[in-house]
Write a protein that holds these residues in place. Sequence first.
Motif: not given
Lengths: 554, 554
Positions: A463-465, A488-492, B448, B453, B456-457, B460
């Motif tokens: 789910d990113g950060m 980052r890596g969460f949502v646009y 989304d 994203v 990035d994930r 990460l």
Amino acid sequence: MKNADKVKVIPLGGLGEIGKNMTAIEYQNEIVVIDCGIAFPDEDMYGVDLVIPDITYLINNKDKVKGIFITHGHEDHIGSLPYILKQLNVPVYGTKLTLGLIENKLKEENMVSDCTLNCVKAGETVTIENLKVEFIRCTHSIADSCCLAIHTPVGVILHTGDFKIDYTPIDGLVMDLERISSLGKSGVLLLLADSTNVERQGHTISEKAIGETLDRIFLGAEGRVIVATFASNIHRMQQIINASIKYGRKVAFSGRSMENISQVAMELGYLHISDGQIICVDEIKNYPNEQITIITTGSQGEPMAALARISFSTHKKIKIEPKDLFIISASPIPGNEKLISRVINELFKKDAKVIYDDLEEVHVSGHAYQEELKLIHTLVHPKFFMPVHGEYRHLKHHAALAQKMGMKDENIFTLETGQVLEVSEDEASISGSVPTGSVYVDGLGVGDVGNIVLRDRKYLAEDGMLTVVVTLERESYSILAGPDIITRGFVYAKESEELINEIKAIVRRELDNCLDNRIIEWYILKTNMKKAVERFVYENTKRRPIILPIIMEI
Amino acid sequence: MKNADKVKVIPLGGLGEIGKNMTAIEYQNEIVVIDCGIAFPDEDMYGVDLVIPDITYLINNKDKVKGIFITHGHEDHIGSLPYILKQLNVPVYGTKLTLGLIENKLKEENMVSDCTLNCVKAGETVTIENLKVEFIRCTHSIADSCCLAIHTPVGVILHTGDFKIDYTPIDGLVMDLERISSLGKSGVLLLLADSTNVERQGHTISEKAIGETLDRIFLGAEGRVIVATFASNIHRMQQIINASIKYGRKVAFSGRSMENISQVAMELGYLHISDGQIICVDEIKNYPNEQITIITTGSQGEPMAALARISFSTHKKIKIEPKDLFIISASPIPGNEKLISRVINELFKKDAKVIYDDLEEVHVSGHAYQEELKLIHTLVHPKFFMPVHGEYRHLKHHAALAQKMGMKDENIFTLETGQVLEVSEDEASISGSVPTGSVYVDGLGVGDVGNIVLRDRKYLAEDGMLTVVVTLERESYSILAGPDIITRGFVYAKESEELINEIKAIVRRELDNCLDNRIIEWYILKTNMKKAVERFVYENTKRRPIILPIIMEI
């Protein structure tokens, strides 16, 4: 009082797992170690490059360790040497090809001059003091493989290493069943045997069968033939070379490990090809396509290996051409199915022909099937048996096979890595365990990535950060800058401006609440911010990014 | 001028991929859509729960879309309906069981009352205007499956859906080969046929064969029998129930989808078991173990499903007991091999018996093998052929099979998702493409999460992240607080204090350098900090964490 004597057998890797094979055999003040392999990381070991065994036990008994004896040159038997020898520089023993491959590894680490490599021929015995290690020729998917018989004052321990029984091996060197049989006759105390293929019925196919398939395929090939296989499978390589020469093709090796290992194998006399038959990849263009064979790495679909780069048109020197015929002469190691499938699809999209194991017999296993295992059990008929090399289910099935062959259940020991089997002439029992486990290699770091780091990587991957950062003035209990939100890596970010603004508002409310009450302890502020954001984000997105609250204080 | 008429066939998913099957068939102002499935995410789609088709083309042609016709109730054919119907609420047509499963899905989303579900019997035809959709019974690993014949003014398009030819299906309802044959006789313009198992030679085994194996296994079982299988495989469920009743066992269903689907199947008359034979999981303890069968989810080793929870002792109600016999009545979907292997190993460790496909025939495929495909091609002998449902290599092999059966190469169309096949009475050609692709569902978010994203994930996941935060005062060009370094998933913070301190020093040096030169533009500061840290970290660790420079300004 010879009867009171005991020998300890301690698997430090390779039991209940595939890879990082390593077993210590300890008698009084002597320890000999069998193999020193790596494992490949599971998919949940994010970012980990390799897994090596934890050798704390050996380090703690440094003075006892007399040498590492290698059964054969596969990565899961030699791959940890560069790491382990740095911690425990003891002599290494192995056959010529095995040592050639080890030397090659150590060269890359500039370690050759610091290590003692001792070449042993199949049939020879290395005497330590009380322990003697005998190398016995076996057959496997790499040349120069051996079983090891460890002669101890308590009795003989036979470790099969990895093996299959190939009655028609490419190099004509059959497994030394005679010696194994004679050991069995004089009495083997303990057998440790390869369990990898215990679930498969019947007998493996001989490597030679692949030669016949390759010959037929080469006969019909109109353009280049590009064969991907394991770089260490020198017999396979030889058969590809033979077919190439027969049909007037030059051979080029592509991929670093393929180039290295073929070089070592040729120098040591394990791979036979005259100089004029080999060309380098740059010379391919000088010959018509129907006179070219390329032997390449990447049979597992590894994204950075030559085959994948050829298929996705990112290889600098090899581009797909009309009538190219690709052969994937390997089967996918569990976990790699999708990677190799992706490469095959890409090759088909580029109109290449592709032959793989689902379609034709272009690969055979190097590990004994049930009937081969039964033969070994029959010849050795040991007093005690310990299945090795396999996941727990393989060990369990191998134990069941031994039982069906007439062994008593109480004489069979299904251990896990780290458990200690103590064996005397008449008895064997599990007598405890030693510290073991997995050490992760990530980039240059060995052991600096552990479970907490991996857990964080898992969450980050899912789910990113989301970082919340704010600057406070302690004296005035006021917010000087922020809160800012970076994800980052969460949502646009662009499409989620509203969400981000709401999160900001929530953080500000939490902060104001604390500061109004004259609370400025970081711990409380951070916890409150984090909890509020976490709750809001989960309710609105059903995601759980790592929330990182940062407070700067002036 | 009937000859000038054209019909468009537009695969919106399911070609060159496994899953998210969806095909639009367009004639003038009418579009009928066949199936509406999901795909499961690849391992590099970090954190994505589901993948659904991009239906931009349908949205853009909203008024034309007359209905979605579902071939059968598997997730890869119905799973996207809750998402797609929110964007495009058109009538849905399917057989009784299929609709039961769809209704079940829509209920969870509170959408039932807003959607129009139309029940069609095999053999019936739905007439739109110019287009007519005929449901033709087939056999597959779920009951009530159909092929669809779309009768258009240009000719008949036959879509097989997913199928196998089972001459002895559990419900006795054989595939309507008669109707298919008669369609073939009167002329089929275009055949779209399932390619999943085109690489497998011979003919699939009948589902009935599993019943015999199960019977034999149940006969010898001494404790509970716990069978994991696909919740949708109602015939398999029925056979497990039959064996249970025969040997005096009550049946409990475990796992949400197993409970739901068995409920639906019983209500609709597809699963036959008397009330007294079913117990709920809480009642298990009231019966001796040898009178219990549990049918459970988790046959793919999914960590959150019932089977994995039982094996790792985290299931609240089902604990492993002596003599438990587990049957994994499924084969791993590519990518799940390691997950299921982990569960099997764990069960063995807990001393349970486990039977799976490598050992006994406890699963058969639901997709036609080569000989079955040949039969369909022979009966239908269409003018044009388009392989569907499969990765690119499957489509390619299916095209080759059709060619071997006598079709001309120019009449076979291997499309990718999104390409448009335009077919007239005499001609067919690929006439361009429409926007398509994958929409990712992650938690509540649909679409989304995209490539940035996910990229990035991925980073990460590989190496974690490193945040550098600093508070500056613009007026004085000075650092008020920081730089602070916070990492997650990078290294053990405690053991890497030195590394972190060095990074701090590097950041401070970069900042000082800029600020001394009166540079306070965020962009420049951030870039310089980032680059310097990146270089240093890579040189010292060979890792590339995501570097997140944050500047707070006062």
